[in-house]
Motif scaffolding. Structure first.
Motif, mmCIF file in Angstrom:
data_model
loop_
_atom_site.group_PDB
_atom_site.id
_atom_site.type_symbol
_atom_site.label_atom_id
_atom_site.label_comp_id
_atom_site.label_asym_id
_atom_site.label_seq_id
_atom_site.Cartn_x
_atom_site.Cartn_y
_atom_site.Cartn_z
ATOM 1 N N ARG A 193 0.685 -1.250 -0.019
ATOM 2 C CA ARG A 193 -0.022 0.029 0.029
ATOM 3 C C ARG A 193 0.983 1.446 -0.197
ATOM 4 O O ARG A 193 0.244 2.315 -0.407
ATOM 5 N N HIS A 194 2.147 1.276 0.488
ATOM 6 C CA HIS A 194 2.984 2.532 0.848
ATOM 7 C C HIS A 194 4.443 1.981 0.097
ATOM 8 O O HIS A 194 4.807 1.200 0.325
ATOM 9 N N VAL B 40 2.306 7.391 -2.011
ATOM 10 C CA VAL B 40 3.701 7.246 -2.216
ATOM 11 C C VAL B 40 4.482 8.164 -1.537
ATOM 12 O O VAL B 40 4.143 9.754 -1.608
ATOM 13 N N THR B 41 5.708 8.031 -1.128
ATOM 14 C CA THR B 41 6.487 9.261 -0.508
ATOM 15 C C THR B 41 7.755 9.122 -1.713
ATOM 16 O O THR B 41 8.508 8.418 -1.902
ATOM 17 N N VAL B 42 7.799 10.455 -2.114
ATOM 18 C CA VAL B 42 8.869 10.464 -3.089
ATOM 19 C C VAL B 42 10.331 11.309 -2.612
ATOM 20 O O VAL B 42 10.169 12.405 -1.748
ATOM 21 N N LEU B 43 11.190 10.744 -2.475
ATOM 22 C CA LEU B 43 12.494 11.181 -1.897
ATOM 23 C C LEU B 43 13.399 11.760 -3.171
ATOM 24 O O LEU B 43 13.695 11.139 -4.168
ATOM 25 N N SER C 225 3.501 12.648 -1.284
ATOM 26 C CA SER C 225 4.545 13.587 -0.274
ATOM 27 C C SER C 225 5.769 13.444 -0.685
ATOM 28 O O SER C 225 6.206 12.450 -1.295
ATOM 29 N N PHE C 226 6.370 14.340 -0.306
ATOM 30 C CA PHE C 226 7.836 14.692 -0.909
ATOM 31 C C PHE C 226 8.738 14.961 0.537
ATOM 32 O O PHE C 226 8.113 15.365 1.566
ATOM 33 N N ILE D 260 11.618 6.462 6.912
ATOM 34 C CA ILE D 260 10.947 6.490 5.814
ATOM 35 C C ILE D 260 10.907 5.203 5.091
ATOM 36 O O ILE D 260 9.814 4.707 4.625
ATOM 37 N N SER D 261 12.078 4.492 5.075
ATOM 38 C CA SER D 261 11.971 3.396 4.152
ATOM 39 C C SER D 261 11.488 2.229 4.834
ATOM 40 O O SER D 261 10.837 1.427 4.397
ATOM 41 N N ARG D 262 11.534 2.009 6.205
ATOM 42 C CA ARG D 262 11.004 1.097 6.826
ATOM 43 C C ARG D 262 9.429 1.083 6.806
ATOM 44 O O ARG D 262 8.583 0.219 6.977
ATOM 45 N N ALA D 263 8.831 2.456 6.839
ATOM 46 C CA ALA D 263 7.513 2.600 6.621
ATOM 47 C C ALA D 263 6.706 2.030 5.098
ATOM 48 O O ALA D 263 5.649 1.942 4.959
#
Length: 275
Positions: A119-120, A145-148, A169-170, A180-183
């Protein structure tokens, strides 16, 4: 003799001829040939427009993907949505543009995750490959989606994310990358390996799709493996985007195993040559 080709610049080391020609041989399409042409975004319309009738289609790499979409007479919904095309197919009504990079990412994610729910996602990079990656993540069932990325490019990606019904989100590299990566259920990296060399130990805490395949493995995938996570490389994405192109050009089902085997053999040969 039916033909197809890949267009781009630089194009000398493109692996598309390996994939497509192996497919022709395996499918018994003895009259088909696939080659490569050095073509810029500026010269693409002239090259495609003046191509001989035996050219059934063209694969398009950078810097021609935006020009390919503009040139086409007809476009697929996904190419229009993403804003670029990597495929041009000759049709009776004109040139049809599609974006099979979407299928490349989708196929690679399927190889990586199997039936595991996700999901994420953590998406690294906000360049051209990020757009088909967002499409494929949404198709996969990702909702967040988290954009790094080093800069906040939300203005560019938010409209696409909204159409795909993604919560986007950014974050920058100064954040808590481990948290962040563990999530995340999956990580998709679209940036060169060197861009992450100072951060891989913080990031590699989920399954990884790294679009880089030469050299392979990348530091990110090596670190993820050490942490017990599976990784898939860009060669799988390359193969899956080619399968769809092959079928659109020829009207024949792509012999996937033979095409992927030829690709892996060529990558192994090149790695040995470098050594």
């Amino acid at each position: 003799m039916p033909r197809a080709a890949v267009l781009g610049s630089p194009i000398e080391h493109s692996l598309s001829p390996v994939l497509h020609n192996a497919g022709y041989e395996a499918a018994g399409l003895s009259g088909w040939d696939y080659t490569r042409f050095e073509v810029t975004a500026e010269s693409l319309p002239e090259v495609v427009g003046a191509s001989a009738p035996e050219f059934a289609g063209f694969s398009v790499t950078m810097p021609g993907k935006f020009a390919a979409l503009r040139f086409a007479d007809i476009t697929s919904d996904r190419a229009q949505l993403i804003g670029s095309a990597n495929t041009l197919v000759r049709r009776a009504e004109g040139w049809f543009a599609d974006n099979t990079d979407t299928e490349g990412v989708r196929g690679a994610l399927a190889e990586l995750l199997g039936d595991s729910p996700a999901r994420h996602a953590l998406l690294i990079g906000a360049g051209g490959t990020a757009r088909p990656a967002l499409w494929a993540l949404a198709e996969r069932g990702i909702t967040t989606v988290t954009v790094l990325n080093r800069s906040d490019r939300s203005a560019e990606l938010q409209p696409l994310a909204q159409k795909l019904e993604l919560e986007l989100s950014f974050t920058g590299f100064s954040g808590d990358l481990t948290a962040i990566s563990r999530a995340a259920d999956v990580i998709v990296s679209t940036v060169p390996a060197a861009a992450l060399e100072d951060y891989v130990f913080d990031i590699a805490h989920a399954p990884v799709l790294d679009v880089i395949y030469d050299p392979w493995p990348t530091p990110l995938t090596t670190c993820a493996a050490a942490n017990g996570y599976k990784s898939v490389g860009g060669q799988v994405m390359l193969a899956y985007q080619a399968f769809s192109q092959f079928e659109q050009f020829t009207g024949v089902a792509a012999p996937r195993e033979e095409m992927l085997e030829a690709l892996n053999q060529e990558l192994q040969r090149r790695s040995q040559t470098v050594k």
